[in-house]
Design a protein around this motif. Structure first.
Motif, PDB file in Angstrom:
ATOM      1  N   LEU A1490       0.830  -1.192   0.000  1.00 10.58           N
ATOM      2  CA  LEU A1490       0.000   0.000   0.000  1.00 10.58           C
ATOM      3  C   LEU A1490       0.870   1.250   0.000  1.00 10.58           C
ATOM      4  O   LEU A1490       1.859   1.330   0.722  1.00 10.58           O
ATOM      5  CB  LEU A1490      -0.900   0.007   1.241  1.00 10.58           C
ATOM      6  CG  LEU A1490      -1.990   1.083   1.279  1.00 10.58           C
ATOM      7  CD1 LEU A1490      -3.008   0.847   0.184  1.00 10.58           C
ATOM      8  CD2 LEU A1490      -2.680   1.076   2.629  1.00 10.58           C
ATOM      9  N   LYS A1491       0.506   2.232  -0.825  1.00  6.45           N
ATOM     10  CA  LYS A1491       1.239   3.490  -0.885  1.00  6.45           C
ATOM     11  C   LYS A1491       0.498   4.533  -0.057  1.00  6.45           C
ATOM     12  O   LYS A1491      -0.648   4.873  -0.354  1.00  6.45           O
ATOM     13  CB  LYS A1491       1.363   3.959  -2.339  1.00  6.45           C
ATOM     14  CG  LYS A1491       2.214   3.029  -3.182  1.00  6.45           C
ATOM     15  CD  LYS A1491       2.353   3.541  -4.598  1.00  6.45           C
ATOM     16  CE  LYS A1491       3.248   2.606  -5.432  1.00  6.45           C
ATOM     17  NZ  LYS A1491       3.384   3.066  -6.815  1.00  6.45           N
ATOM     18  N   GLU A1547       6.435   9.778   5.726  1.00  7.36           N
ATOM     19  CA  GLU A1547       5.029   9.537   5.381  1.00  7.36           C
ATOM     20  C   GLU A1547       4.613   8.118   5.739  1.00  7.36           C
ATOM     21  O   GLU A1547       3.527   7.896   6.275  1.00  7.36           O
ATOM     22  CB  GLU A1547       4.806   9.795   3.879  1.00  7.36           C
ATOM     23  CG  GLU A1547       4.768  11.266   3.521  1.00  7.36           C
ATOM     24  CD  GLU A1547       4.164  11.494   2.142  1.00  7.36           C
ATOM     25  OE1 GLU A1547       3.385  10.641   1.691  1.00  7.36           O
ATOM     26  OE2 GLU A1547       4.482  12.510   1.541  1.00  7.36           O
ATOM     27  N   THR A1548       5.468   7.146   5.441  1.00  9.04           N
ATOM     28  CA  THR A1548       5.122   5.750   5.738  1.00  9.04           C
ATOM     29  C   THR A1548       4.969   5.540   7.242  1.00  9.04           C
ATOM     30  O   THR A1548       3.989   4.939   7.700  1.00  9.04           O
ATOM     31  CB  THR A1548       6.215   4.823   5.187  1.00  9.04           C
ATOM     32  OG1 THR A1548       6.339   5.044   3.782  1.00  9.04           O
ATOM     33  CG2 THR A1548       5.877   3.367   5.449  1.00  9.04           C
ATOM     34  N   ALA A1840     -11.951   0.054  -5.338  1.00  9.61           N
ATOM     35  CA  ALA A1840     -11.357  -0.983  -6.186  1.00  9.61           C
ATOM     36  C   ALA A1840      -9.853  -0.815  -6.311  1.00  9.61           C
ATOM     37  O   ALA A1840      -9.148  -1.780  -6.623  1.00  9.61           O
ATOM     38  CB  ALA A1840     -12.007  -0.933  -7.576  1.00  9.61           C
ATOM     39  N   SER A1841      -9.350   0.404  -6.054  1.00 11.24           N
ATOM     40  CA  SER A1841      -7.914   0.645  -6.219  1.00 11.24           C
ATOM     41  C   SER A1841      -7.082  -0.148  -5.227  1.00 11.24           C
ATOM     42  O   SER A1841      -5.885  -0.367  -5.447  1.00 11.24           O
ATOM     43  CB  SER A1841      -7.618   2.133  -6.050  1.00 11.24           C
ATOM     44  OG  SER A1841      -8.031   2.558  -4.750  1.00 11.24           O
ATOM     45  N   LEU A1842      -7.704  -0.612  -4.131  1.00  6.25           N
ATOM     46  CA  LEU A1842      -6.955  -1.387  -3.148  1.00  6.25           C
ATOM     47  C   LEU A1842      -6.767  -2.833  -3.568  1.00  6.25           C
ATOM     48  O   LEU A1842      -5.980  -3.560  -2.948  1.00  6.25           O
ATOM     49  CB  LEU A1842      -7.660  -1.340  -1.788  1.00  6.25           C
ATOM     50  CG  LEU A1842      -7.738   0.032  -1.111  1.00  6.25           C
ATOM     51  CD1 LEU A1842      -8.498  -0.070   0.204  1.00  6.25           C
ATOM     52  CD2 LEU A1842      -6.350   0.588  -0.876  1.00  6.25           C
ATOM     53  N   GLY A1843      -7.503  -3.294  -4.573  1.00  4.27           N
ATOM     54  CA  GLY A1843      -7.352  -4.677  -5.045  1.00  4.27           C
ATOM     55  C   GLY A1843      -7.850  -5.693  -4.051  1.00  4.27           C
ATOM     56  O   GLY A1843      -7.245  -6.761  -3.893  1.00  4.27           O
ATOM     57  N   LEU A1844      -8.954  -5.361  -3.361  1.00  7.11           N
ATOM     58  CA  LEU A1844      -9.513  -6.274  -2.360  1.00  7.11           C
ATOM     59  C   LEU A1844     -10.842  -6.840  -2.831  1.00  7.11           C
ATOM     60  O   LEU A1844     -11.816  -6.925  -2.069  1.00  7.11           O
ATOM     61  CB  LEU A1844      -9.694  -5.531  -1.027  1.00  7.11           C
ATOM     62  CG  LEU A1844      -8.425  -4.935  -0.398  1.00  7.11           C
ATOM     63  CD1 LEU A1844      -8.779  -4.182   0.868  1.00  7.11           C
ATOM     64  CD2 LEU A1844      -7.419  -6.025  -0.086  1.00  7.11           C
ATOM     65  N   GLY A1845     -10.898  -7.247  -4.088  1.00  5.58           N
ATOM     66  CA  GLY A1845     -12.143  -7.800  -4.615  1.00  5.58           C
ATOM     67  C   GLY A1845     -12.509  -9.140  -4.040  1.00  5.58           C
ATOM     68  O   GLY A1845     -13.657  -9.592  -4.174  1.00  5.58           O
TER      69      GLY A1845
END
Length: 1850
Positions: A1490-1491, A1547-1548, A1840-1845
């Motif tokens: 994750l960014k 930031e992280t 959807a941008s997190l790719g947790l479908g």
């Protein structure tokens, strides 16, 4: 400008002085060329005519301006000469207490003879990473420069420390090595840096001694090479030694000592292990008592011996070898006591059985006779024969001393070899830093061979130093591209040639040693013949033929030739060495093994480097058994070779110079002797450095610095945009002689004196401007003052004239009144005088007459009294005469009567002896006998008569007794009947009598009561009157007391409030300290985790070669790793993969939190068990005491206690089992550290899994049993207390019953009235109790109704739950019901312990039955689950078979009924469902990849935390503990991996700190605990976790958040650190306020160039960036405040620390700059609404330091103001700032020494830390206040941008 033009009126100069070396004076008139005399005014107040030298006409040295005095670098002085250097050093040392000063590339260190707090760990950290000129001069700055150049240039470095004995060379070298050890750390786990530092005590004990100049003087030179690897960490060290002073072993001068080790041995002689050495007091040994000063003040030799032994142990020298060393040293002492007796002039002998020699032989293991023989003889070998020749006593003594010196030198070399072996590293050395601690230039009254070698070594070092200084000077000119000519400097090569060239002094000395009959005199003659009048540096003394003089670079030294040949040859008899080699003591021959193996010191090893141990082991003459060439090597030859090797090493390195100065010869603290200082400055080369610098362009300014400083001298039209051209134009106008300056690329170079001239012009310009300003302001002020005074004068005149007129009229009036008053007053005075005289006369007459009458009366009275006295006296005398006469008469009568009685007695005695007397007596006796015979006869007759009467009476009695018996029986029957009848009558009569008595009594009482009532009335009336009076008094007292009480209450409230505030503050401090300790432990744990991971990576990448670079490790890295082995084991197991039962599944990381949870739970159970054990013991004691009172309930009590003890024993056994299992688990983890041990399938892994499963199952059982025991203890406590309270009514009823049984009717009749009253009271109490019972029953009915409703609600909820959750919920409900019932019955049966105990026993039985039922139900559930799985498989197989049998046509033909299915709106529950195999994918997409930037910009803050919690909620809903545990463990480990990978990205770290806190808040908010549910909505309360208590995981997450916060602080610090000093101190925010002073060579060309200049705006922009990132990530406001507070603390601490270590920053203008910068930071806090964060308070020390720079510092009032103002600064910091305060302009004044002492006196009672610097690494303890979220979980959408479908909302 010509130099002579500077000698104007009021110019200050230096003139020579025989006492103070240089004196300051002031010119009284201008100097004109041609003047022969200067008129001077001395500082003492005298005028002086100073005559110039007519030949040279050299003017005296000019004095530097005051603003240049006290500079850090001597080359910054405008006038560079000896008096300026001396004065600058003196001002820094005496006034500012600064012992270090730069002189170009040299660090001058003056010994303060006092321990200073400037060498702590905080000072090391402050100098670490800094450029050399950025901080105040320090030995750490030189060490840092060497370390930095080694890393940057990849070139070896050397630090050359030199100086006189007692100047502090050894201490300086020690601190330099300590700096390297602290900053670099060690590359191995062996703590090499500790071993390097531990070598110092050993070398000091065997190589240092007390001299007249120094208590701890190094009597040898040493060069220590500290080796570093490619990462620049210490890996080892090596030591070379030079020219040990062996002669000190056998001879010491007055007030000096031998080497410390001998005195340490003698002081420790009483130790049991040292008894075999047979030592004693040091005064008993010849080798230790010659100096007459065996004790050093303040040094305990016994403790020093313990330190030496401890250091030997640390360096690997075993106990046996240590005892061997001590045996040899003791043998040397005993050898010194061996005495010789002369036989004749050529021979001597040793006394027979000589004790010192026998002890020496025993200790050395040699033959006594053989040793005795060869001490008195020597062997002479010729070509044909060998002779044994006796030697004289003097020769024998010299041979003995030579042997002792040789043994000590060999032992010294052996110890150095072993120290080098201990410091040797197997790792390849990449580079090294050498520290040379060598003797300085020495000159004494008598100088011998040792001083010659020492001064020869200093000549070589001085030559190398001159060449290096010259080289650096020319490099600077070439770099700046300015024209230069060769600078003429002193070259001491001729002096070196005189010593070491062919036919030089050493060559002639070696040649003379080879001559058979060579002597010191012949050698001296050869020197005179060879060099006298041929070499200008060689001279011969006038009055001596056995000495010579050499002109060294420092001074002329006269050497005495006596002893040169002997010391150079260092002769030891071969036969004595052979005797020692044949010793039975194994260590002694070991010392002489190198004799056969020795090589030439000039040979090199195969690696091309010189063996470091060879230099020190050959200071003696060549040994037997070698070749003739090697045998003839002399001490001088060896020393010359070793010196050449040293110079080669130094020339191959970059040198850094430290020159130590001894300020006085008396070791007084901070006392400066100018003569001694000048001698040493000339000798150590500091003045030569000054001379070389002064010959060129010593003053250097950058163009910007020159423009800032001398902007005042420029006109507006001269200022151009190009600073370089501007400076050129101005200089051409100001200095006409262009040779006085040169323009370089970046700097302007000035000749000596030009900066002082510019400063004079600047001061004149500023002074003229000030005069103009002052003139204008003073004129305006005086005009205003004149007008005010004129107006005031007119007003005063008017009032004065009116006042004078009024005064005149008043005077006239008073004069008239006074005349009248005088008339009457004079009349009054005369009359009063007459009356006084008349009354006085009358009084005198009355007193005189009375006096006469009284005298006459007294006389008559006296006569009358005398007559009475005479009467009584005469009567007394007559009476006494009469009494004496009567007493004499009576006495005579008595005497006469006594005489007559005696005569009568005598007659009677004679008569009694006669016969007639006896006859008379017998006649009387016969008569008496006859009378007695008659009486006996009469009695016999009476007896016979009586016997006859008795027989008659017996007969009569028998007849009468028979009659009486019959009558008695008849009477008894009648008597029994009568008794029954008369008993009642008697009782009634008695009762009547009692009643009569009562009646009479009541009547009498009535009378008495009436009388009392009358008396009482009278008394009451009197009392009322008294009470009224007392009442008034009491009212007054009451008012006074009320007033006092109010005042006391106020005082009490104030004191209580103060105490409360103090206690709360103290509690807050304690809480913060506890938090800080805990968070430091977490920090250490995370550091060890990282260390473990790094070690694993190093093991995997062992073959790869790391890239070279300058990397620095923490100083505590190596020293602390051994202290936390258990934590590291935990860290190891946390990252080790675990394997599940199915091999196809992926490896899951170990659930570390569960392990910690189990460990914590076991400790809690142990504590609870201990508490219960103590409680039970106490209760058993109480039970034994009250056993007598509780006889009715022993059986029940015994059974209950038996049950409790059984339960307790069972708990103890279970806890022991848990302990054993936990220990097995720890052992399994700690057996091996290899990764294979903890891999799946390994023994440790299997043990861990078994223990985890068993412990987790048994923990629940333990919880229940603990609850049972707790309730049991509480009830037992209540039951033991005796409750024997019975009502009066029950006692009375029992008494009445007893009375009825006994038939006591009369007593019942009497007490009838009383019983009636008691019955009435009993009836009322029963009525009240019935009412109470009715109310209790109503309450019980109501509670039962509520319980019924609750049961119905729970039943409805349970029906909606899945089956597994339903069972769990019902069990929880049953437990809560039982506990409530238990509490209810406990209250109900509180008054009846028996019933309560029976109820408790039944309750225990019920609970045991329930537990058994629960276990049975668990077993049945498991069985049913297994059966259900089997049935499900069978049903699936059957359905598949049926589907195969049915044809497709049948399926189509079957009619389908249409059904209406209503579509319901989906009601989401705020949960996310995922498959177990997708867990790794979830963690990867949501955490690892994750960014933060995209999430922070586009999505809601804390989204990952919400998603993870919703997944945890779903696992909790399914009651899947494995899934919950796996998800939480994976989450924690993944966050750690991300932070490890990208831990330097702000930031992280900020993003994951925010999300970890949000995740923690979610676990609290939805935990179901009431404290966290206050702010929830009803919908949020429905989303609470139902099955699992995740409190343990909350603690683990809290610890993780603390670690992330600490990492965030470190990232902040790394970003802010480079900006702080430049932005807060160096940059001029307010332009033109602070002028730049000359800097000299402070910023050296070898230092690293600055990466860029930062300003205050840079810091503010960075703070804005930090704040915006924190806000974007949705961090809690309270946490943001804590981060800001930590940032401001870092800024304040770093700024203040640099201020305290930089003299150039301590000025008035810099204080203004700092205050302005702090105000800008405060403004930033206001803009961000962060003033309540406590950040401003962290800047308070910096603010007070800035105020301290600006306030007045002169008077006592100023001192008082400073003490009250600087409350946040320590005393050390205040004094340091005042000492460092430096005027930038001439208008400012320095702080006087007396003012600083006044401050110290006022602050001496302040209790604060002695530490000088603030701890810039300090991190405040962080807290995470609960911050609930108002966001509803069911409304969260997953982008959807997190790719947790693969996860779905539930």
């Amino acid at each position: 400008m010509a130099a002579s033009e500077l000698y104007t009126k009021f110019a200050r100069v230096w003139i020579p002085d025989p006492e103070e070396v240089w004196k300051s004076a002031e010119l009284l008139k201008d100097y004109k060329p041609g003047d022969k005399v200067l008129l001077l005014h001395l500082e003492e107040g005298k005028d002086l005519e100073y005559r110039l030298d007519p030949k040279t006409k050299e003017l005296p040295h000019l004095r530097n301006p005051d603003i240049l005095v006290g500079e850090n670098d001597l080359t910054a002085l405008s006038y560079l000469h000896e008096p300026a250097v001396l004065h600058n050093l003196r001002v820094r040392f005496i006034d500012s207490k600064l012992i270090y000063t730069y002189c170009g590339i040299v660090l001058v260190a003056i010994n303060p003879y006092e321990q200073l707090p400037i060498y702590g760990e905080d000072i090391i950290n402050a100098y670490s990473g800094q450029n050399m000129g950025d901080m105040d001069p320090h030995i750490f700055a030189v060490a840092e420069e060497a370390y930095k150049q080694m890393a940057r240039d990849e070139r070896n470095q050397s630090i050359i420390v030199s100086g006189e004995s007692g100047a502090g060379k050894t201490v300086s070298a020690k601190y330099a090595m300590r700096y390297f050890a602290t900053v670099s750390g060690s590359a191995s786990e062996a703590n090499v840096e500790e071993k390097v530092l531990a070598s110092n005590p050993i070398m000091e004990s065997i190589g240092n001694a007390k001299t007249t100049r120094n208590d701890n003087s190094s009597r040898f030179g040493k060069y220590i090479e500290i080796g570093f690897d490619k990462r620049y960490r210490i890996i080892g060290a090596n030591m070379r030694t030079y020219l040990l002073e062996k002669s000190r072993v056998v001879f010491q001068a007055e007030e000096e000592r031998n080497y410390h080790i001998f005195y340490q041995l003698c002081a420790s002689a009483k130790l049991p292990e040292f008894k075999m050495l047979r030592l004693g007091n040091a005064n008993n040994f010849h080798y230790t008592n010659q100096g007459g000063s065996p004790v050093i003040e303040g040094v305990d030799d016994t403790k020093e011996m313990a330190h030496t032994r401890q250091a030997c142990t640390l360096l690997g020298i075993s106990e046996s070898y240590q005892m061997g060393i001590f045996r040899i040293l003791a043998g040397i002492l005993h050898l010194g006591n061996v005495a010789f007796i002369s036989r004749d002039s050529d021979s001597c002998t040793i006394p027979p059985k000589h004790e010192p020699l026998s002890i020496f032989s025993d200790l050395m293991g040699v033959d006594y006779e053989e040793m005795c023989h060869w001490l008195c003889h020597r062997k002479l070998a010729t070509t044909t024969e060998t002779y044994i020749k006796p030697i004289s006593k003097l020769q024998a003594t010299n041979a003995r001393d030579a042997l002792a010196k040789h043994i000590y030198a060999k032992l010294f070399s052996w110890i150095v070899d072993h120290v080098n072996q201990a410091l040797h590293s197997a790792v390849k050395q990449h580079s090294f830093i050498g520290v040379l601690d060598i003797y300085g230039f020495e000159t004494f009254e008598i100088n011998s061979f040792e001083q010659f070698c020492i001064n020869y070594a200093n000549e070589k070092l001085q030559q190398q130093f001159n060449m290096h200084v010259f080289k650096l000077e020319q490099e600077e000119y070439m770099k700046e591209q300015i024209p230069w000519t060769l600078i003429d400097f002193y070259d001491n090569q001729p002096c070196i040639n005189l010593i070491e060239s062919k036919l030089g002094i050493l060559d002639l000395l070696d040649e003379e040693c080879k001559m058979p009959k060579g002597t010191d005199d012949t050698w001296a003659q050869k020197l005179y013949n060879t060099h006298l009048n041929k070499c200008a540096l060689f001279e011969k003394p006038r009055l001596s033929n056995k000495a010579f003089i050499i002109q060294h670079f420092a001074d002329k030294v006269e050497y005495q030739c006596e002893g040169f040949l002997e010391k150079n040859k260092d002769t030891v008899f071969e036969e004595q060495i052979k005797v020692l080699k044949s010793s039975k003591f194994k260590m002694l021959p070991e010392l002489f093994q190198d004799d056969e193996k020795a090589i030439s010191p000039t040979s090199a090893t195969s690696s091309g480097r010189t063996p470091l141990t060879r230099i020190s082991v050959k200071p003696t003459k060549g040994r037997p058994g070698q070749t003739a060439k090697e045998h003839k090597k002399t001490v001088g030859h060896q020393f010359r070779n070793s010196l050449h090797l040293l110079m080669e090493t130094l020339n191959a390195t970059t040198p850094h110079y430290v020159r130590c100065i001894k300020p006085n010869d008396f070791k007084f603290p901070f006392t400066f002797d100018e003569k001694r200082a000048v001698q040493q400055l000339r000798a150590c080369g500091v003045l030569e450095t000054i001379r070389i610098s002064a010959a060129g362009f010593p003053s250097r300014w950058t163009y910007q610095e020159f423009f800032s400083r001398y902007r005042v001298l420029m006109k507006q039209k001269d200022v151009l945009s190009d600073r370089k051209q501007t400076c050129k134009n101005v200089l051409e106008k100001l200095i006409l002689d262009k040779d006085k300056y040169q323009f370089g690329k970046t700097k302007i170079f000035f000749r000596a004196g030009q900066v002082a001239y510019l400063e004079k012009l600047r001061a004149d310009k500023l002074r003229a401007a000030c005069i103009r300003i002052q003139k204008t302001i003073r004129g305006w002020l005086l005009r205003k003052k004149y007008l005010r005074m004129r107006k005031a004068a007119i007003t005063v005149q008017r009032y004065v004239r009116g006042y004078q007129a009024r005064c005149y009229t008043k005077f006239l009036r008073r004069t008239k009144a006074a005349t009248i008053i005088q008339k009457y007053w004079r009349m009054y005075i005369v009359r009063r005088r007459y009356k006084i005289r008349r009354s006085a006369t009358i009084v005198l007459q009355s007193y005189l007459r009375g006096y006469l009458a009284r005298n006459r009366y007294r006389k008559m009275l006296r006569e009358h009294k005398a007559v009475i006295i005479q009467k009584w006296v005469r009567g007394w005398l007559a009476r006494t005469h009469y009494k004496r006469s009567m007493h004499a008469i009576i006495y005579l009568q008595c005497c006469f009567r006594r005489m007559m009685a005696k005569r009568e007695l005598k007659k009677l005695k004679i008569e009694a002896r006669s016969v007639e007397r006896y006859k008379k007596l017998h006649i009387g006796m016969e008569n008496k006998i006859m009378q007695l015979q008659r009486k006996v006869d009469e009695q016999n007759k009476d007896y016979k008569c009586l016997m006859e009467k008795l027989t008659n009476l017996e007969g009569i009695y028998n007849s009468e007794t028979e009659k009486l018996r019959s009558d008695l029986e008849r009477l008894q029957l009648s008597e029994e009947e009568a008794k029954i009848a008369t008993g009642r009558v008697l009782s009634l009569q008695e009762e009547i009598a009692k009643l009569r008595k009562d009646l009479e009594q009541t009547q009498s009482e009535k009378k008495s009561i009436e009388e009392c009532a009358d008396r009482y009335k009278q008394e009451t009336e009197q009392l009322v009157s008294n009470l009224k009076e007392e009442n008034t008094l009491l009212k007054q007292e009451k008012e006074a007391l009320n007033h006092l009480i109010v005042e006391q209450a106020k005082e009490m409230t104030e004191t209580m409030e103060k105490k409360l505030v103090e206690e709360t503050k103290q509690l807050e401090l304690d809480l913060n300290d506890e938090r800080l300790r805990y968070q430091n432990l977490l920090n250490e744990f995370s550091r060890l985790e990282e260390r473990y991971d790094d070690l694993k990576e190093e093991m995997t990448l062992m073959g790869n070669v790391p890239k070279p670079g300058h990397k620095r490790t923490d100083s505590t890295h190596s020293s602390n790793e051994s202290e936390y082995t258990f934590s590291s084991e935990i860290a190891e197991t946390e990252d080790m993969p675990l394997r599940t039962e199915e091999p196809s599944e992926k490896k899951v990381p170990l659930d570390m939190s569960l392990f910690l949870k189990l460990q914590k739970r076991v400790t809690e159970l142990e504590q609870e068990k201990q508490v219960m054990q103590d409680e039970l013991d106490r209760k058993e004691e109480q039970m034994l005491r009250s056993k007598a009172k509780e006889e009715e309930r022993p059986q029940i009590r015994g059974a209950e206690l038996e049950y409790e003890s059984l339960k307790r024993q069972e708990l103890e056994s279970e806890n022991k089992k848990l302990k054993n299992e936990l220990n097995e688990l720890r052992k399994a983890l700690s057996e091996k550290s290899a990764p294979e041990v903890t891999a799946p399938g390994a023994p440790a892994y299997r043990v861990l899994m078994e223990q985890l499963t068993s412990v987790s199952e048994e923990l629940d059982v333990r919880k229940e049993e603990v609850l049972i025991l707790r309730s049991q203890l509480v009830s037992q406590k209540e039951a033991i207390q005796p409750k024997n309270t019975m009502t009066d009514s029950t006692i009375l009823l029992e008494d009445v019953q007893k009375m009825k049984d006994k038939g006591e009717i009369a007593q019942a009749y009497i007490g009838l009235k009383e019983t009636n009253r008691l019955l009435e009271s009993q009836l009322q109490s029963q009525k009240r109790s019935h009412e109470n019972e009715a109310e209790a029953l109503r309450g019980e009915i109501q509670s039962l109704k509520e319980e019924n409703n609750r049961q119905q609600q729970l039943l409805a909820q349970n029906l909606q739950l899945p089956p597994e959750a339903r069972i769990e919920a019902s069990l929880q409900h049953e437990i809560t019901r039982l506990t409530n019932e238990n509490l209810y019955f406990e209250e109900l049966y509180a008054d009846d312990p028996k019933k309560y105990q029976s109820y408790r026993i039944s309750l225990y039985k019920r609970m045991i039955d329930l537990m058994e039922q629960l276990e049975k139900q668990d077993k049945t559930v498991r069985k049913l689950k297994k059966q259900l799985k089997v049935f499900a498989k069978k049903i699936g197989e059957l359905e598949v078979g049926q589907m195969e049998n049915i044809s497709p046509g049948q399926i189509i033909d079957e009619p389908i009924r249409p059904v209406n299915i209503p579509r319901k709106e989906k009601d989401f529950q705020g949960m996310l469902e995922y498959k177990k195999e997708d867990e790794q994918k979830l963690v990867k997409n949501l955490i690892l990849e994750l960014k933060p930037r995209g999430v922070a910009v586009n999505l809601i803050p804390g989204l990952p935390a919400y998603i993870l919690f919703m997944c945890v909620r779903h696992a909790d809903y399914l009651n899947d503990d494995q899934k919950v545990r796996s998800l939480l463990t994976s989450t924690i480990n993944s966050i750690k991996k991300v932070l490890k990978k990208r831990g330097d990205d702000f930031e992280t770290v900020s993003f994951w700190l925010s999300n970890t806190c949000r995740f923690l808040h979610c676990l609290k908010q939805y935990s179901g605990e009431e404290g966290f549910m206050k702010h929830n909505t009803s919908r949020q309360n429905e989303h609470c976790l139902t099955n699992f208590d995740l409190a343990e995981y909350r603690q683990v997450l809290s610890d993780l958040a603390i670690q992330i916060y600490q990492q965030l602080v470190r990232v902040l610090e790394n970003i802010l650190q480079p900006m702080i000093v430049s932005g807060m101190l160096e940059h001029e925010t307010i332009q033109g306020v602070s002028g730049v002073k000359p800097t000299g060579l402070r910023k050296r060309t070898s230092s690293i160039a600055d990466e860029g200049t930062y300003t205050l705006d840079s810091i503010l922009r960075q703070l804005n960036s930090f704040h915006s990132v924190l806000c974007q990530h949705g961090m809690d406001p309270e946490l943001i405040k804590q981060v800001v507070k930590q940032m401001f603390y870092i800024v304040g601490a770093v700024t203040l620390n640099n201020l305290l270590l930089r003299k150039d920053m301590c000025s008035w203008s810099k204080g203004m700059q700092i205050r302005y910068n702090v105000s800008q930071l405060e403004e930033w806090l206001r803009d961000k609404n962060l003033m309540t964060s406590g950040a401003k308070e962290t800047l308070e020390p910096l603010i007070q330091a800035a105020q301290l720079l600006q306030v007045k510092k002169k008077t006592d009032d100023d001192a008082e103001a400073i003490c009250s103002m600087c409350s946040a600064l320590t005393t050390a910091q205040i004094v340091k700032v005042l000492n460092l305060y430096t005027p930038v302009n001439e208008f400012e004044e320095r702080v006087s020494v007396s003012f600083i002492r006044t401050i110290q006196m006022r602050l001496r009672d302040r209790k604060d830390s002695p530490q000088l610097l603030m701890d810039a690494k300090h991190i405040f303890p962080v807290t995470f206040p609960f911050n609930p979220s108002s966001l509803a979980l069911e409304t969260i959408q997953i982008p959807a941008s997190l790719g947790l479908g693969f996860i779905s909302r539930v």
